[in-house]
Design a protein around this motif. Structure first.
Motif, short mmCIF file in Angstrom:
data_model
loop_
_atom_site.label_atom_id
_atom_site.label_comp_id
_atom_site.label_asym_id
_atom_site.label_seq_id
_atom_site.Cartn_x
_atom_site.Cartn_y
_atom_site.Cartn_z
N TYR A 188 1.96 5.47 -13.49
CA TYR A 188 0.76 5.44 -13.44
C TYR A 188 0.29 3.37 -13.70
CZ TYR A 188 -3.87 4.81 -15.94
OH TYR A 188 -4.72 4.39 -16.82
N ARG A 189 1.41 2.75 -14.51
CA ARG A 189 1.55 1.30 -14.20
C ARG A 189 1.58 0.71 -12.81
NH1 ARG A 189 6.57 0.87 -19.27
NH2 ARG A 189 4.71 1.26 -20.87
N GLU A 190 2.34 1.66 -11.85
CA GLU A 190 2.60 1.06 -10.90
C GLU A 190 1.20 1.50 -10.06
OE1 GLU A 190 4.11 2.89 -6.80
OE2 GLU A 190 5.43 2.10 -7.46
N GLY A 191 0.57 2.43 -10.45
CA GLY A 191 -0.72 2.18 -10.14
C GLY A 191 -2.36 2.07 -10.12
N ILE A 192 -2.64 0.85 -11.60
CA ILE A 192 -2.81 0.31 -12.31
C ILE A 192 -2.88 -1.03 -11.64
CG2 ILE A 192 -4.13 -1.00 -14.27
CD1 ILE A 192 -4.87 2.17 -13.97
N ALA A 193 -1.64 -1.80 -11.42
CA ALA A 193 -1.25 -3.00 -11.52
C ALA A 193 -1.44 -2.47 -10.12
CB ALA A 193 0.52 -3.09 -11.18
N ARG A 194 -1.20 -1.34 -8.79
CA ARG A 194 -1.81 -1.60 -7.26
C ARG A 194 -3.32 -2.29 -7.67
NH1 ARG A 194 -0.06 3.17 -5.37
NH2 ARG A 194 -1.50 3.74 -6.32
N ILE A 195 -4.24 -1.27 -8.42
CA ILE A 195 -5.64 -1.13 -8.49
C ILE A 195 -5.96 -2.61 -8.48
CG2 ILE A 195 -7.60 -0.61 -9.24
CD1 ILE A 195 -6.49 1.76 -8.93
N THR A 196 -5.64 -3.74 -9.79
CA THR A 196 -5.82 -4.21 -10.59
C THR A 196 -5.34 -5.52 -9.17
OG1 THR A 196 -5.44 -3.60 -12.40
CG2 THR A 196 -5.64 -5.79 -12.30
N ALA A 197 -4.71 -5.70 -8.83
CA ALA A 197 -4.30 -7.02 -7.79
C ALA A 197 -5.36 -6.69 -6.35
CB ALA A 197 -3.03 -6.07 -6.83
N HIS A 198 -6.07 -5.94 -5.61
CA HIS A 198 -6.98 -5.94 -5.52
C HIS A 198 -8.17 -5.87 -5.62
CE1 HIS A 198 -3.43 -4.32 -2.78
NE2 HIS A 198 -4.00 -4.64 -1.64
N LEU A 199 -8.52 -5.86 -6.74
CA LEU A 199 -10.43 -6.46 -7.87
C LEU A 199 -10.92 -7.81 -7.04
CD1 LEU A 199 -9.89 -5.06 -10.78
CD2 LEU A 199 -11.05 -4.21 -9.04
N PRO A 200 -12.04 -7.31 -6.81
CA PRO A 200 -13.09 -8.94 -5.92
C PRO A 200 -12.51 -9.74 -7.60
CG PRO A 200 -13.72 -7.12 -5.33
CD PRO A 200 -13.13 -6.57 -6.34
N PRO A 201 -12.21 -11.57 -7.50
CA PRO A 201 -12.96 -11.61 -8.40
C PRO A 201 -13.55 -11.99 -9.36
CG PRO A 201 -12.21 -13.44 -6.46
CD PRO A 201 -12.59 -11.93 -5.72
N GLY A 202 -13.42 -11.76 -11.26
CA GLY A 202 -14.27 -11.52 -11.65
C GLY A 202 -14.60 -10.14 -11.82
N MET A 203 -14.23 -9.61 -10.97
CA MET A 203 -14.74 -7.89 -11.58
C MET A 203 -13.66 -7.48 -12.55
SD MET A 203 -14.40 -4.69 -8.82
CE MET A 203 -16.62 -5.47 -8.05
N ARG A 204 -14.47 -6.69 -12.94
CA ARG A 204 -13.10 -5.73 -14.43
C ARG A 204 -13.00 -4.55 -13.35
NH1 ARG A 204 -15.85 -5.95 -20.25
NH2 ARG A 204 -13.77 -5.82 -20.78
N LEU A 205 -11.93 -4.08 -13.66
CA LEU A 205 -11.62 -3.15 -13.75
C LEU A 205 -12.12 -1.93 -14.26
CD1 LEU A 205 -8.90 -1.03 -12.57
CD2 LEU A 205 -7.91 -1.11 -14.82
N ASP A 206 -12.10 -0.64 -14.01
CA ASP A 206 -13.27 0.38 -15.06
C ASP A 206 -12.03 1.34 -14.40
OD1 ASP A 206 -14.23 3.11 -14.05
OD2 ASP A 206 -16.11 2.48 -14.15
N ARG A 207 -11.91 1.49 -15.64
CA ARG A 207 -10.49 2.79 -16.04
C ARG A 207 -11.48 4.12 -15.33
NH1 ARG A 207 -5.67 0.87 -17.89
NH2 ARG A 207 -6.06 -1.13 -18.56
N SER A 208 -12.06 4.66 -15.70
CA SER A 208 -12.84 5.74 -15.51
C SER A 208 -12.10 6.23 -13.15
CB SER A 208 -13.61 6.41 -15.38
OG SER A 208 -13.94 6.50 -17.02
N ARG A 209 -12.79 4.88 -13.07
CA ARG A 209 -12.69 4.81 -11.29
C ARG A 209 -11.06 5.08 -11.10
NH1 ARG A 209 -17.34 3.43 -8.44
NH2 ARG A 209 -18.61 3.96 -9.54
N ALA A 210 -9.70 3.60 -11.62
CA ALA A 210 -9.00 4.06 -11.51
C ALA A 210 -7.97 4.95 -11.53
CB ALA A 210 -8.94 3.00 -11.79
N ASP A 211 -8.59 5.54 -13.17
CA ASP A 211 -7.82 7.41 -12.71
C ASP A 211 -8.05 8.15 -11.68
OD1 ASP A 211 -6.95 6.00 -14.98
OD2 ASP A 211 -8.10 7.38 -16.45
#
Length: 321
Positions: free
Chosen positions: A227-250
């Protein structure tokens, strides 16, 4: 006539007494660790009077280069380590009233939360889960979340090398605030922790029954790390200034796991590590995970069908037509 303590010794005694009155317990786990040789460790479990009698020895060890750590030997208290000013403010906004806030270095705190009256604490498993949730929500150290975590004892120097001042001295660990009451949110924290543990147990036996040939490399991985690797992978590809949407990430993590051939039981267990399940508690957290997994499984099945994942004859008919 009793000989008065020297000023430094008196300050140390007052700091320890203040801390102990905030995190009262029959016994305290005490640990001394040498700054240069971590294998040199001394442990004791004294009561309060025994702890106070040990202060001259502890002061001498501290001056010689030893760290001084302690905690109440009681699961009624959990420690949230490495909290900054924002995290401390966040905890207070959430309604928490820490039993003790210990300043370990400038703008860095260790926060003790009281979950129950002394001697009536939860199981070690539940206490550890509460510590994990608090650290996750308020920026604490995720690597210091267990029911036996020790903190620095107020009144002694923090002899970490990075905190050494230009004159060679070290900051003194101090008690910033204290409260003798059980945390107002204690029952909610305990219920949520118990619910998350129950969620994990519900699916853990199913994982053990999954045949080994089903994605063996994936099944062998720790769900927490997955799970941690999945969140890290998604966070790394977020556009600058965009916050992580937890539901979409899950949802994305679950869908990717299905694409890699994971079983539903394994995907459930991975998603049980998500912050949202812990925040929602029991049984809402389970319902959230089940909905997310079901949606991800349906989306994966639909994609497979679009790419020819239906019955063998169906795709041939489409191509011929």
């Amino acid at each position: 006539m009793m000989t008065p303590l020297r000023p430094g010794a008196e300050l140390t005694r007052r700091a320890v007494e203040g801390w102990a009155s905030a995190v009262e317990a029959e016994r305290y786990d005490l640990r001394l660790v040498h700054t240069e040789d971590k294998a040199r460790v001394e442990t004791r479990r004294p009561g309060l009077e025994g702890l106070l009698r040990l202060l001259p020895l502890l002061r001498a060890r501290n001056a010689e280069g030893w760290h001084v750590y302690a905690r109440p030997a009681d699961t009624s208290y959990v420690l949230v380590d490495d909290v900054d000013e924002d995290g401390l403010h966040s905890m207070r906004l959430a309604g928490h009233r820490p039993a003790a806030v210990v300043v370990t270095s400038p703008w860095n705190y260790q926060v003790w939360i009281r979950l129950a009256p002394s001697g009536a604490g939860p199981s070690h498993e539940v206490a550890a889960e509460v510590a994990s949730q608090l650290a996750s929500m308020h920026g604490g150290d995720p690597g210091a979340v267990n029911s036996r975590q020790l903190g620095r004892l107020p009144g002694f120097r923090n002899r970490k090398a990075l905190h050494q001042r230009s004159d060679g001295s070290y900051p003194t660990v101090t008690l910033r605030s204290s409260c003798t009451e059980v945390d107002p949110d204690a029952q909610y924290l305990l219920r949520t922790a118990a619910g998350v543990i129950a969620l994990r147990r519900r699916y853990r036996p199913q994982i053990l029954r999954v045949p080994a040939p089903t994605v063996p490399a994936l099944q062998a991985r720790d769900p927490v790390e997955e799970y941690r690797e999945g969140i890290a992978r998604i966070t790394a590809h977020l556009p600058p200034g965009m916050r992580l949407d937890r539901s979409r990430a899950d949802f994305a993590i679950a869908r990717r796991l299905f694409a890699r051939g994971a079983s539903s039981a394994y995907v459930h267990t991975v998603l049980l590590q998500c912050d949202k399940a812990g925040e929602l508690g029991w049984p809402e957290g389970l319902h959230y995970v089940e909905r997310t997994v079901a949606a991800a499984k349906d989306a994966h099945a639909a994609q497979e069908a679009d790419h020819g994942g239906g019955k063998p004859g169906e795709r041939e008919d489409e191509e011929q037509g």
